[in-house]
Design a protein around this motif. Structure first.
Motif, PDB file in Angstrom:
ATOM      1  N   PHE A 130     -48.074  14.690 -40.843  1.00 14.09           N
ATOM      2  CA  PHE A 130     -47.273  15.164 -39.717  1.00 14.09           C
ATOM      3  C   PHE A 130     -46.913  16.633 -39.933  1.00 14.09           C
ATOM      4  O   PHE A 130     -46.045  16.973 -40.747  1.00 14.09           O
ATOM      5  CB  PHE A 130     -46.013  14.311 -39.561  1.00 14.09           C
ATOM      6  N   ALA A 131     -47.585  17.522 -39.177  1.00 15.26           N
ATOM      7  CA  ALA A 131     -47.405  18.962 -39.381  1.00 15.26           C
ATOM      8  C   ALA A 131     -46.104  19.472 -38.768  1.00 15.26           C
ATOM      9  O   ALA A 131     -45.469  20.378 -39.312  1.00 15.26           O
ATOM     10  CB  ALA A 131     -48.588  19.725 -38.791  1.00 15.26           C
ATOM     11  N   ASP A 132     -45.707  18.919 -37.619  1.00 13.36           N
ATOM     12  CA  ASP A 132     -44.500  19.370 -36.939  1.00 13.36           C
ATOM     13  C   ASP A 132     -43.257  18.943 -37.710  1.00 13.36           C
ATOM     14  O   ASP A 132     -43.114  17.769 -38.090  1.00 13.36           O
ATOM     15  CB  ASP A 132     -44.461  18.782 -35.528  1.00 13.36           C
ATOM     16  N   LEU A 133     -42.333  19.876 -37.930  1.00  9.34           N
ATOM     17  CA  LEU A 133     -41.163  19.595 -38.772  1.00  9.34           C
ATOM     18  C   LEU A 133     -40.265  18.519 -38.176  1.00  9.34           C
ATOM     19  O   LEU A 133     -39.726  17.683 -38.888  1.00  9.34           O
ATOM     20  CB  LEU A 133     -40.367  20.877 -39.012  1.00  9.34           C
ATOM     21  N   GLY A 134     -40.099  18.549 -36.847  1.00  8.63           N
ATOM     22  CA  GLY A 134     -39.258  17.537 -36.220  1.00  8.63           C
ATOM     23  C   GLY A 134     -39.841  16.145 -36.345  1.00  8.63           C
ATOM     24  O   GLY A 134     -39.134  15.186 -36.658  1.00  8.63           O
ATOM     25  N   SER A 479     -41.650  26.103 -42.947  1.00 10.64           N
ATOM     26  CA  SER A 479     -42.358  24.919 -43.403  1.00 10.64           C
ATOM     27  C   SER A 479     -43.690  25.284 -44.022  1.00 10.64           C
ATOM     28  O   SER A 479     -44.171  26.406 -43.910  1.00 10.64           O
ATOM     29  CB  SER A 479     -42.595  23.952 -42.231  1.00 10.64           C
ATOM     30  N   ALA A 480     -44.318  24.327 -44.678  1.00 11.54           N
ATOM     31  CA  ALA A 480     -45.578  24.556 -45.359  1.00 11.54           C
ATOM     32  C   ALA A 480     -46.687  24.926 -44.388  1.00 11.54           C
ATOM     33  O   ALA A 480     -47.680  25.542 -44.772  1.00 11.54           O
ATOM     34  CB  ALA A 480     -45.980  23.308 -46.138  1.00 11.54           C
ATOM     35  N   THR A 481     -46.544  24.582 -43.117  1.00 11.82           N
ATOM     36  CA  THR A 481     -47.569  24.915 -42.138  1.00 11.82           C
ATOM     37  C   THR A 481     -47.391  26.308 -41.579  1.00 11.82           C
ATOM     38  O   THR A 481     -48.189  26.779 -40.791  1.00 11.82           O
ATOM     39  CB  THR A 481     -47.523  23.915 -40.967  1.00 11.82           C
ATOM     40  N   GLY A 482     -46.276  26.974 -41.989  1.00  9.97           N
ATOM     41  CA  GLY A 482     -46.000  28.298 -41.485  1.00  9.97           C
ATOM     42  C   GLY A 482     -45.214  28.293 -40.187  1.00  9.97           C
ATOM     43  O   GLY A 482     -44.983  29.324 -39.580  1.00  9.97           O
ATOM     44  N   THR A 483     -44.794  27.133 -39.742  1.00 13.22           N
ATOM     45  CA  THR A 483     -44.054  27.011 -38.494  1.00 13.22           C
ATOM     46  C   THR A 483     -42.561  27.046 -38.771  1.00 13.22           C
ATOM     47  O   THR A 483     -42.090  26.393 -39.700  1.00 13.22           O
ATOM     48  CB  THR A 483     -44.396  25.669 -37.805  1.00 13.22           C
ATOM     49  N   PRO A 484     -41.766  27.771 -38.000  1.00 15.06           N
ATOM     50  CA  PRO A 484     -40.321  27.758 -38.206  1.00 15.06           C
ATOM     51  C   PRO A 484     -39.796  26.340 -38.115  1.00 15.06           C
ATOM     52  O   PRO A 484     -40.300  25.522 -37.334  1.00 15.06           O
ATOM     53  CB  PRO A 484     -39.790  28.632 -37.046  1.00 15.06           C
ATOM     54  N   PRO A 485     -38.786  25.989 -38.907  1.00 13.80           N
ATOM     55  CA  PRO A 485     -38.341  24.615 -38.999  1.00 13.80           C
ATOM     56  C   PRO A 485     -37.763  24.034 -37.728  1.00 13.80           C
ATOM     57  O   PRO A 485     -37.786  22.843 -37.524  1.00 13.80           O
ATOM     58  CB  PRO A 485     -37.281  24.655 -40.104  1.00 13.80           C
ATOM     59  N   ALA A 486     -37.209  24.839 -36.853  1.00 10.72           N
ATOM     60  CA  ALA A 486     -36.637  24.308 -35.627  1.00 10.72           C
ATOM     61  C   ALA A 486     -36.403  25.475 -34.673  1.00 10.72           C
ATOM     62  O   ALA A 486     -36.242  26.611 -35.108  1.00 10.72           O
ATOM     63  CB  ALA A 486     -35.314  23.562 -35.910  1.00 10.72           C
ATOM     64  N   PRO A 487     -36.339  25.213 -33.377  1.00  9.91           N
ATOM     65  CA  PRO A 487     -36.154  26.295 -32.442  1.00  9.91           C
ATOM     66  C   PRO A 487     -34.910  27.114 -32.692  1.00  9.91           C
ATOM     67  O   PRO A 487     -34.876  28.295 -32.419  1.00  9.91           O
ATOM     68  CB  PRO A 487     -36.076  25.565 -31.082  1.00  9.91           C
ATOM     69  N   ARG A 488     -33.856  26.485 -33.231  1.00 13.11           N
ATOM     70  CA  ARG A 488     -32.617  27.207 -33.483  1.00 13.11           C
ATOM     71  C   ARG A 488     -32.306  27.299 -34.954  1.00 13.11           C
ATOM     72  O   ARG A 488     -31.163  27.275 -35.363  1.00 13.11           O
ATOM     73  CB  ARG A 488     -31.474  26.527 -32.722  1.00 13.11           C
ATOM     74  N   ALA A 489     -33.334  27.355 -35.794  1.00 14.63           N
ATOM     75  CA  ALA A 489     -33.145  27.300 -37.238  1.00 14.63           C
ATOM     76  C   ALA A 489     -32.353  28.476 -37.759  1.00 14.63           C
ATOM     77  O   ALA A 489     -31.699  28.379 -38.794  1.00 14.63           O
ATOM     78  CB  ALA A 489     -34.495  27.252 -37.947  1.00 14.63           C
TER      79      ALA A 489
END
Length: 492
Positions: A130-134, A479-489
């Motif tokens: 699961f790549a998406d943090l949420g 995150s490890a995928t390079g995606t910010p952890p959440a829209p309001r992180a």
């Protein structure tokens, strides 16, 4: 999901993983309510059964890092299924044990080895699939909730089975669950690992096993010998090594473990500099967010297991509750863990992991404060409900957020390393929490009143230290995928 697993439904992946975590957590706590029954049935002593339980913890904690490394060599699914087979074999042998020898081999050795093999792949697979943090948080919540449920419900389920059928049926239940998980696990699609397979670092494995064994063993000795002066003679092979009143044997073992772990740290750095594969990459310990996340994980399990131990002793020895009643009275904490774990995905999409960990500690501290304020020797069942619920809810939030933070800071090729370290520090926290609480309560003639308040207050102080560590976690980890952890992180 990861590219190699698009055809799979999330439930096909997560259900066997969650059940695996449940059965491993269940095994760690359900034996406690049947100690006297088992001892009488197989002709041994209560101390003998307690030793068997202690050895299970030692085996599992000591082997977690080496077994986690095997996921990079054998594959995650292969390690998960192999661990289940070994675990199930151990449970089957334990269920038919005529004496302590076979019980110890089945439960302590085989179930311990099986747990060390099957637990790390659970967290690695959730991370890489699961790549998406949420979404990852949602399924970490399912796994963490299953683990919390297994640990919290272990005494209740174990008490019901022991009272109604017999202690052997508890092990047979584990066998049935393991067989079910193995059938379900056939549908898990393990994403292929990128890059070459590493070589197994045998000297590093031996050093890590010896170091962790000594530290955990030293911690577990506190229940019998105390933290400072030895309560009784410490003997090896019939020879008194430390007489009663001397320095507690806890510290020589912990000291030796720390020295060995220091040599282990030097070994993995030297091996890495030489271009050879270390058991664990030293680079993992250079990430501030990961290190603080690991610290908060250890504190969370410290507080959770320590609190459960304090309340179990209080309810049974002061209130006179039996195992089933004790399990029912701890149910509000289990409900709190399950509710907060179920909300993990929604929380992860709205808040940073850092904020969730801090909020979890604040909620947990509030729960401990309510227990201290409301629970007395003669108070009723309802007095503990608000505090236990907040304690469980706070820990449930933190368990998911901390695991998500730690696992997501490491790239895919380091997931085996970080998962093993993560599970090891969690086991160490559990052992420390139970040992510290036990040293306060078990040395008291009456484990209510002041000793009860002192034990809970100490756990609350440790939770405050965990909150401080959570505040120090840097803002907006990626995150490890390079995606910010959440829209309001970044809006902490």
């Amino acid at each position: 999901m990861a590219n190699g697993s698009r055809s799979m439904k999330p439930g096909e992946i997560v259900l066997p993983l969650a059940l695996g975590q449940f059965v491993a957590s269940f095994a760690a706590t359900n034996m406690n309510v049947a100690i006297s029954t088992i001892a009488a049935d197989i002709g041994t002593t209560v101390i003998g059964i307690q030793t068997t339980i202690t050895l299970f913890t030692l085996v599992m904690a000591s082997l977690m890092i080496p077994c986690s490394k095997l996921t990079d060599i054998w594959g995650r699914k292969a390690c998960f299924v192999t661990g289940l087979v070994i675990y199930g074999t151990g449970a089957l042998l334990a269920s038919s044990a005529p004496g302590q020898g076979l019980l110890t081999f089945g439960y302590s050795v085989l179930e311990g080895v099986g747990s060390a093999l099957l637990i790390p792949p659970i967290y690695i697979l959730v991370t890489v699939v699961f790549a998406d943090l949420g979404t990852r948080a949602k399924y970490f919540g399912v796994v963490s909730g299953a683990g919390g449920l297994g640990a919290a419900a272990g005494p209740l389920i174990g008490g019901l089975i022991t009272s109604g059928v017999g202690w052997r049926a508890s092990f047979l239940l584990q066998v049935l669950i393991v067989v079910w998980i193995i059938v379900l696990a056939r549908r898990i699609d393990d994403p292929p690992r990128t890059g070459r397979r590493p070589r197994f670092d045998v000297p590093g494995a031996l050093l890590s096993v010896l170091g962790l064994f000594c530290v955990v063993f030293g911690v577990l000795l506190t229940g019998n010998y105390g933290w400072f002066a030895a309560r009784k003679d410490f003997s090896i092979g019939g020879t008194v090594v430390i007489p009663a009143g001397g320095v507690s044997p806890v510290w020589p073992f912990i000291g030796l473990g720390v020295v060995v772990l220091a040599v282990f740290a030097w070994h993995i750095r030297a091996r890495e500099r030489a271009g050879r594969d270390p058991l664990v990459s030293a680079s993992l310990f250079r990430d501030r967010a990961s290190n603080l996340g690991l610290l908060t994980q250890s504190v969370q399990w410290f507080v959770l297991q320590g609190s459960f131990f304090v309340l179990s002793v209080f309810l049974q020895q002061v209130r006179g509750d039996n195992a089933i009643q004790t399990g029912l009275e701890l149910l509000p904490a289990t409900i709190g863990i399950l509710i907060s774990s179920a909300a993990a995905e929604r929380l992860a999409r709205r808040h940073s992991q850092r904020r969730l960990i801090r909020s979890g500690f604040v909620t947990t501290i509030a729960g401990i404060a309510l227990l201290l304020a409301l629970v007395r020797d003669d108070s009723g069942f309802l007095s503990s409900v608000p505090g236990l619920f907040l304690l469980g809810a706070g820990v449930g939030v933190m368990l998911t957020a901390s695991v998500n933070l730690v696992q997501s800071t490491a790239p895919e090729q380091a997931q085996g390393d970080i998962s093993g370290v993560s599970r090891s520090v969690s086991n160490l926290g559990s052992s420390l929490g139970t040992a510290l609480a036990g040293s306060v309560l078990l040395g008291a003639a009456h484990p209510g009143g002041t000793p009860f308040a002192l034990a809970l207050g100490t756990l609350g102080l440790v939770a405050v230290l965990g909150l401080v560590a959570a505040i120090l976690i840097p803002r907006g980890p990626v995150s490890a995928t390079g995606t910010p952890p959440a829209p309001r992180a970044s809006t902490d």
